[in-house]
Design an enzyme around this catalytic site. Structure first.
Site, PDB file in Angstrom:
ATOM      1  N   TYR A 167       0.820  -1.211   0.000  1.00  0.00           N
ATOM      2  CA  TYR A 167       0.000   0.000   0.000  1.00  0.00           C
ATOM      3  C   TYR A 167       0.859   1.268   0.000  1.00  0.00           C
ATOM      4  O   TYR A 167       0.674   2.133  -0.843  1.00  0.00           O
ATOM      5  CB  TYR A 167      -0.927   0.021   1.218  1.00  0.00           C
ATOM      6  CG  TYR A 167      -2.297  -0.583   0.988  1.00  0.00           C
ATOM      7  CD1 TYR A 167      -3.424  -0.027   1.560  1.00  0.00           C
ATOM      8  CD2 TYR A 167      -2.464  -1.721   0.219  1.00  0.00           C
ATOM      9  CE1 TYR A 167      -4.673  -0.575   1.378  1.00  0.00           C
ATOM     10  CE2 TYR A 167      -3.698  -2.286   0.026  1.00  0.00           C
ATOM     11  CZ  TYR A 167      -4.813  -1.705   0.616  1.00  0.00           C
ATOM     12  OH  TYR A 167      -6.049  -2.252   0.438  1.00  0.00           O
ATOM     13  N   GLU A 174       1.966   6.423  -7.021  1.00  0.00           N
ATOM     14  CA  GLU A 174       0.876   7.236  -7.575  1.00  0.00           C
ATOM     15  C   GLU A 174       1.139   8.718  -7.381  1.00  0.00           C
ATOM     16  O   GLU A 174       0.998   9.521  -8.309  1.00  0.00           O
ATOM     17  CB  GLU A 174      -0.454   6.852  -6.923  1.00  0.00           C
ATOM     18  CG  GLU A 174      -0.950   5.467  -7.314  1.00  0.00           C
ATOM     19  CD  GLU A 174      -2.114   4.992  -6.454  1.00  0.00           C
ATOM     20  OE1 GLU A 174      -2.840   5.853  -5.909  1.00  0.00           O
ATOM     21  OE2 GLU A 174      -2.284   3.765  -6.320  1.00  0.00           O
TER      22      GLU A 174
END
Lengths: 245, 340
Positions: A167, A174
């Site tokens: 994660y 991102e």
């Protein structure tokens, strides 16, 4: 952002063995198998490129083809994930939460990487593509095996432990990608609406991207801690059961 | 004519009757002295959190919450949810212990509602924001439109009118929060303040930015459009205020009683004939007026989102009216007459 967080409630529904209609079970099986298959296809391609990357010492040119080669599959499966929202309606878990997840993935795929070509060869893209792929494979394998009532422990373990590293890495990838895209967006003025106009509305894609980046600050920790709690419930719950035995 | 039984009134005057009365009085006193024992368990873990002995039978849940708070100082009464069943509904503060379906040793369950914040605090914060933020844009502070337009004034009269209307609206809301509204619940979860303020302040900034922008385009139909919009706006502001006052008068101070609202002498309240929540109807109307006045899409979006939220609230309120009152007027719809 990284994978769906509706898992928890779906887990509970599955462990409680909520009776699903035959249609729902058939749909779920079909859907999960297709998704797993699709991702398993993209993995070998990535492996080949990863090997190529590792073999030659790190040069920009080596991973240049990565995005272009998997983009069709990636776009197909991430857009296909819209079906996940319908899927939620079938198993009656939170449509809103999954909707947000799916929308954020589609945003990344279509509105960031696809639209802003210069950043497609950035390392940060590789970063989150890798994490998405690995996470999705574990997640869909988990769902598929679960549905067939034959879940190997290591898949459950992987699904509830991999995310701990994946994660944050995915989020870093991102954010770096969006940040890298900013100069190109500003220069081209893409997807923006300027004043003056009759309805006094304006939209600045550059500002929008910055707001999206800021939104990660409250949203990501909530997601992460939710998964940690799920992990404790699922894995820790088993420890208690063993003690009772 | 039938002979009366011995236990009837005629007997009371006799000595036997007097003895009977004395014995009854003693029994009643005993019942008064019979104290309850209350144990409170955690609804999730079933762990025993508190044992209260010698609780008066006529103690309220509110009083029990205070006693519980003494033993667990971090859980103040506003954040306690006490129920009869771990997964049951929260008991109201006014409920009396002896009226509950419990024995003299009552088992109650506790759930932490999380940190709470007062409604008044939340309302004041969320309304003060838009009031001030709009003015930052109206006066064109340098960091907003750049130094060239710093502290300049718009040539369009509608921009000044819009500022007056917007400010009036939020000042009205602040004053109503302080002097008019009576809240059923004292508090709400703390997290709500972030969510609510983001919504109000964010939208206020977005619409203020466009209305006060140097490149703002005034309404297509000019003064006529502005005048009509202003009329709608003022009408609905008055309507909204009238409803708030009517709702306040429905409930005497300190009471949490629920009653069906009805039209009063004030014509604005006649909307109660058609709608359960005319305050929301008028509120949407005000914002429609403001949208037409400014001809600004962000305002239209704010109106739309507000309408959706208020429709949801109105529907919930309407349903709970229907549930609580058998004789609820059937003609009423939640927010839009005849439609929604």
């Amino acid at each position: 952002m990284a994978p769906s967080e509706e898992d928890g409630s779906m887990e509970e529904k599955e462990t409680k063995k909520k009776p699903l209609s035959p249609f729902a079970t058939a749909w779920l099986t079909f859907y999960n198998i297709t998704m797993t298959a699709g991702l398993l296809i993209s993995v070998p391609r990535w492996l080949v490129l990863a090997v190529a990357m590792i073999r030659f010492s790190y040069q920009k040119r080596t991973h240049k083809g990565l995005y272009r080669s998997i983009q069709k599959t990636l776009k197909f499966f991430q857009t296909f994930a819209l079906l996940e929202i319908i899927h939620c309606a079938v198993v009656r878990t939170s449509v809103l939460v999954t909707g947000v997840q799916v929308m954020s993935r589609i945003f990344m795929v279509w509105f960031v990487i696809h639209s802003i070509r210069p950043i497609q060869n950035e390392e940060s893209v590789v970063l989150f593509l890798v994490t998405w792929t690995v996470t999705e494979i574990t997640r869909y394998s988990f769902y598929t095996f679960n549905l067939l009532n034959h879940l190997p422990y290591f898949i459950k373990w992987a699904r509830y432990n991999f995310f701990i590293i994946l994660y944050p890495i995915g989020v870093v990838g991102e954010l770096l990608t969006i940040y890298g895209a900013l100069p190109f967006v500003k220069k081209s003025g893409m997807y923006s609406l300027r004043l003056p106009n009759k309805f006094n509305v304006s939209f600045d894609y550059y500002t929008c991207l910055i707001i999206v980046m800021i939104a990660y600050i409250p949203l990501f920790p909530q997601l992460y801690f939710h998964m940690l709690r799920q992990r404790r419930k699922v894995l820790h719950g088993e420890v208690i059961k063993e003690k009772e035995d | 004519w039938r002979p009366r039984p011995l236990s009837s009134r005629g007997c009371r005057s006799s000595l036997g009757g007097l003895l009977l009365q004395a014995r009854e009085r003693e029994r009643v006193r005993e019942a008064d002295m019979k104290h309850y024992e209350v144990e409170i368990l955690d609804a999730r873990t079933k762990q025993k959190l508190t044992f209260l002995d010698k609780v008066e039978p006529n103690a309220t849940i509110g009083e029990i919450k205070v006693m519980f708070h003494k033993n667990h100082t971090r859980w103040y009464p506003a954040r306690q949810s006490i129920r009869l069943d771990p997964k049951g509904k929260s008991l109201r503060d006014e409920e009396i212990l002896q009226n509950l379906p419990v024995g003299t040793t009552a088992t109650l369950y506790f759930k932490d509602l999380g940190a709470q914040i007062g409604w008044v605090t939340v309302f004041l914060t969320e309304y003060a924001g838009p009031l001030l933020i709009y003015l930052l844009f109206y006066f064109r502070l340098p960091f907003i439109y750049g130094p060239k337009h710093a502290f300049t004034s718009s040539p369009h009269s509608v921009v000044h009118l819009a500022c007056i209307c917007h400010s009036f609206h939020y000042i009205k809301r602040l004053l109503e929060t302080l002097f008019v509204h009576r809240f059923s619940h004292g508090t709400m979860p703390f997290r709500n303040i972030f969510k609510n303020c983001t919504y109000y302040w964010g939208f206020a900034a977005w619409l203020a930015y466009h209305i006060n922008h140097p490149l703002y385009t005034p309404p297509a139909y000019g003064d006529k459009q502005v005048k009509i919009a202003l009329a709608i706006f003022l009408f609905c502001q008055l309507g909204n205020f009238s409803i708030h006052v009517a709702l306040r008068n429905l409930r005497p101070p300190g009471s949490k009683a629920r009653r069906i609202p009805f039209p009063t002498k004030n014509p604005f309240t006649w909307l109660f004939l058609l709608v359960s929540c005319p305050n929301y109807t008028y509120e949407v109307g005000s914002w429609i007026g403001f949208t037409i006045m400014t001809q600004c899409l962000p305002v239209a979006l704010f109106t739309l989102v507000g309408f959706v939220q208020m429709a949801i609230w109105a529907n919930g309120k309407h349903r709970s009216y229907l549930k609580d009152f058998r004789d609820y007027p059937p003609l009423r719809t939640p927010i839009i007459p005849f439609l929604l």
